[in-house]
Write an enzyme that holds these catalytic residues in place. Structure first.
Site, PDB file in Angstrom:
ATOM      1  CE  LYS A 146       5.587  -0.955  10.035  1.00  0.00           C
ATOM      2  NZ  LYS A 146       4.652  -0.203   9.200  1.00  0.00           N
ATOM      3  N   GLY A 180      -4.943  -1.998   5.076  1.00  0.00           N
ATOM      4  CA  GLY A 180      -4.125  -3.120   4.605  1.00  0.00           C
ATOM      5  C   GLY A 180      -4.796  -4.474   4.829  1.00  0.00           C
ATOM      6  NE  ARG A 181      -6.556  -4.194  10.973  1.00  0.00           N
ATOM      7  CZ  ARG A 181      -5.912  -3.030  11.101  1.00  0.00           C
ATOM      8  NH1 ARG A 181      -4.772  -2.824  10.452  1.00  0.00           N
ATOM      9  NH2 ARG A 181      -6.387  -2.066  11.864  1.00  0.00           N
ATOM     10  CE  LYS A 218      -3.500   2.179   2.883  1.00  0.00           C
ATOM     11  NZ  LYS A 218      -4.453   2.044   3.977  1.00  0.00           N
ATOM     12  CG  HIS A 276      -3.854 -36.077  16.242  1.00  0.00           C
ATOM     13  ND1 HIS A 276      -4.096 -37.273  16.866  1.00  0.00           N
ATOM     14  CD2 HIS A 276      -4.858 -35.905  15.346  1.00  0.00           C
ATOM     15  CE1 HIS A 276      -5.192 -37.823  16.351  1.00  0.00           C
ATOM     16  NE2 HIS A 276      -5.671 -36.998  15.424  1.00  0.00           N
ATOM     17  CD  GLU A 303       9.499  -5.817   7.297  1.00  0.00           C
ATOM     18  OE1 GLU A 303       9.254  -4.694   6.777  1.00  0.00           O
ATOM     19  OE2 GLU A 303       9.169  -6.130   8.455  1.00  0.00           O
ATOM     20  CD  GLU A 317      -1.914  -4.688  11.551  1.00  0.00           C
ATOM     21  OE1 GLU A 317      -0.714  -5.006  11.657  1.00  0.00           O
ATOM     22  OE2 GLU A 317      -2.458  -4.541  10.438  1.00  0.00           O
TER      23      GLU A 317
HETATM   24  O1  F6P Z   1       2.342  -4.105   9.921  1.00  0.00           O
HETATM   25  C1  F6P Z   1       1.696  -2.909   9.671  1.00  0.00           C
HETATM   26  C2  F6P Z   1       1.193  -2.802   8.283  1.00  0.00           C
HETATM   27  O2  F6P Z   1       0.975  -1.443   8.039  1.00  0.00           O
HETATM   28  C3  F6P Z   1      -0.081  -3.594   8.031  1.00  0.00           C
HETATM   29  O3  F6P Z   1      -1.220  -3.009   8.516  1.00  0.00           O
HETATM   30  C4  F6P Z   1      -0.025  -3.699   6.556  1.00  0.00           C
HETATM   31  O4  F6P Z   1      -0.927  -4.641   6.108  1.00  0.00           O
HETATM   32  C5  F6P Z   1       1.419  -4.066   6.357  1.00  0.00           C
HETATM   33  O5  F6P Z   1       2.097  -3.301   7.317  1.00  0.00           O
HETATM   34  C6  F6P Z   1       1.982  -3.852   4.984  1.00  0.00           C
HETATM   35  O6  F6P Z   1       1.971  -2.510   4.604  1.00  0.00           O
HETATM   36  P1  F6P Z   1       2.174  -2.096   3.101  1.00  0.00           P
HETATM   37  O7  F6P Z   1       1.069  -2.648   2.301  1.00  0.00           O
HETATM   38  O8  F6P Z   1       2.164  -0.591   3.105  1.00  0.00           O
HETATM   39  O9  F6P Z   1       3.497  -2.638   2.634  1.00  0.00           O
END
Ligand code: F6P
Length: 535
Positions: free
Chosen positions: A500, A254-255, A196, A371, A202, A340
């Site tokens: 972060k 995002g979620r 987003k 199990h 990462e 979250e």
């Molecule tokens: O971990 C926080 C967060 O902002 C989530 O809410 C989101 O889904 C994820 O990081 C990834 O963010 P982005 O889509 O901006 O890479």
């Protein structure tokens, strides 16, 4: 007394009541079951009685859940700490109009959806190709909400796959992208960078790694990259041409984002028609949620059961147990959705919460979990409400006997949790095995199940795209209702920020470019040992 206090009093009054005994005198199973579309939601194996349900429904009314839901559906800025509307529902109800800041957002939503469909068809039908020919593999690089949705839904809908194979890379651990790319042909691979913000370290690090991997074999690597993001300037800077950028607005959290471009990998795998069914299933649940009375409303009831267990009975965790191997990533998906969203410590107005916020959510598909951790659910000292999910049919007609066994196990677990096994029953079983005296008593006690452990069951005909869309929308709205009742903002996630920031500051310390004098003794010691171990 407030409704909240009434519910506290009620939970005290009924805490030692046996759930199984509540079935004795009324038509309990039917009275505590609701249907909507393909779903049957049975919450009769809980300690909720008619009076409790009435109080819980009054609580939802008292907190104005319906008005708040209407505000969400119509584009009000209910994410107050970020000043944003919350409109993931607009991504799956493509007709009509929704106005945000005086502008109808739907034409843009439909235009992007049409571009996704056209692009998916081009890839699936071989008009969009890689340097080595038709696309055989898609690698979605994303994290959190930009990963978990399609990473959960793609294996869930495996019987509907007729497009390229889809792979998901999320972890910054180089092992993840290394193991994923190993064996793939860069000349026939499409990489989707799903972020987003297009700043998540990462994701951007993995995207650069994928670009280098692609460049070893492909003359124009960026031509085999797609971006899914709200940040057009950043996707351009990465080198991805505008026609392969699928944007969305900041009002998609995002979620909550897999219904739009973040779901591109899923659309590539199952095709636009099945993806449309997936959206349709969610839209049906939206309509049900928006128009149905609280006492008949599945997301509201699921939320109220959750609130009863967590806030009033004090059960801190909740197990999600799909008897559906293809939903193996659903617990992880729901973990982000619930934790979250509702893992907050202050209410919307910034005041400390006077009760616990959302529960710890965890789980595994059945029968695997049986199990592993069910031992604790049955005989541990803590009560863990369980949410079973079950399809009446599988997709493998020649393996119907295995599906029967799966269903028998699911039903047996909720029955066992409720019924338990008394000391007298356990003693009798062990007596028949020839034990007696002190040894009989000792061995019998190990075989006692306290029972009265609450569970709900969500039953559906079969895990189709439509049903999956409905399940996810059901849980999204459940989390929303819980958030409204608790008075918190379910749509921000400030709690991920501190880690972060500190990770960014620690990188130069680990690399020896900074002494890290401001770090605590433990962190400095760990850094020093890592540096020693790495020579
Ligand atoms: O971990 C926080 C967060 O902002 C989530 O809410 C989101 O889904 C994820 O990081 C990834 O963010 P982005 O889509 O901006 O890479």
């Amino acid at each position: 007394m407030t409704i909240w206090q009434d519910l506290i009093a009620k939970s005290e009054a009924v805490k030692s009541r046996k759930i199984a005994e509540m079935f004795d005198n009324d038509n309990r199973a039917a009275s505590f079951t609701r249907d909507s579309g393909p779903f049957m939601f049975d919450f009769s194996k809980t300690n909720i009685d008619a009076e409790t349900l009435d109080l819980l429904v009054k609580l939802a009314a008292d907190r104005n859940v319906q008005a708040r839901a209407e505000a969400m559906f119509t584009g009000a800025k209910i994410n107050e700490t970020e000043g944003r509307a919350v409109l993931h529902t607009a991504l799956r109800n493509l007709g009509g109009s929704v106005v945000v800041d005086g502008q109808d957002v739907m034409p843009e939503v439909r235009a992007t959806y049409d571009r996704m469909v056209a692009f998916s068809r081009d890839v699936r039908e071989g008009r969009f190709v890689g340097q080595g020919g038709a696309i055989t593999d898609v690698v979605n690089i994303g994290l959190g909400g930009s990963d978990l949705g399609p990473a959960m839904a793609t294996p869930a809908l495996a019987p509907y796959h007729d497009g390229p194979r889809c792979h998901f890379v999320s972890n910054v651990d180089g092992a993840h992208i290394h193991d994923t790319l190993k064996g793939l042909n860069p000349e026939t691979t499409l990489v989707i960078v799903a972020s987003k913000t297009f700043t998540t370290i990462e994701t951007m690090t993995n995207a650069e790694t994928a670009k280098r991997w692609m460049a070893e074999k492909v003359a124009q690597p960026a031509a085999q990259f797609v971006a899914v993001s709200t940040a057009a300037d950043k996707t351009a800077a990465f080198g991805i041409a505008a026609e392969r950028v699928f944007g969305f607005a900041d009002w998609v959290g995002g979620r909550y984002s897999m219904w739009g471009p973040i779901g591109l990998s899923l659309m590539l795998a199952i095709g636009p028609e099945d993806f449309a069914d997936f959206l349709h299933g969610a839209a049906e649940m939206d309509a049900h949620f928006r128009t149905t009375d609280y006492a008949e409303n599945l997301p509201v009831l699921l939320a109220l059961v959750g609130i009863w267990h967590n806030q009033f009975c004090g059960y801190a965790t909740r197990a999600v147990l799909p008897y559906e191997q293809r939903l193996s990533r659903l617990p992880a998906y729901l973990q982000q959705l619930e934790m979250e969203s509702n893992g907050k410590r202050v209410s919307m107005d910034g005041k400390d919460l006077e009760f616990h916020s959302g529960p710890v959510v965890w789980g595994e598909p059945g029968t695997n979990g049986q199990h592993a951790f069910y031992q604790l659910i049955h005989q541990g000292t803590r009560v863990i409400p369980c949410e079973f999910m079950l399809g009446a049919e599988g997709h493998e007609p020649d393996l119907a006997h295995q599906h029967m066994l799966l269903m028998a196990n699911c039903l047996a677990q909720s029955e066992a949790l409720m019924r338990g096994r008394s000391l007298a029953e356990a003693t009798e079983i062990m007596r028949k095995k020839g034990l007696e005296g002190a040894e009989l008593e000792r061995q019998a006690r190990h075989r006692v199940f306290p029972g009265s452990r609450p569970s709900t069951t969500l039953l559906y005909p079969k895990l189709t795209p439509e049903v999956l869309g409905g399940i996810v929308a059901l849980y999204e709205h459940r989390v929303f209702v819980e958030g409204v009742i608790l008075g918190i903002n379910s749509f921000d996630q400030w709690g991920v920020e501190l880690g972060k920031e500190l990770a960014l500051a620690l990188s130069p310390v680990l690399e020896g470019q900074s002494a890290g004098a401001d770090k605590d003794g433990s962190t400095r010691q760990l850094v020093a040992r890592i540096q020693t171990l790495r020579g």
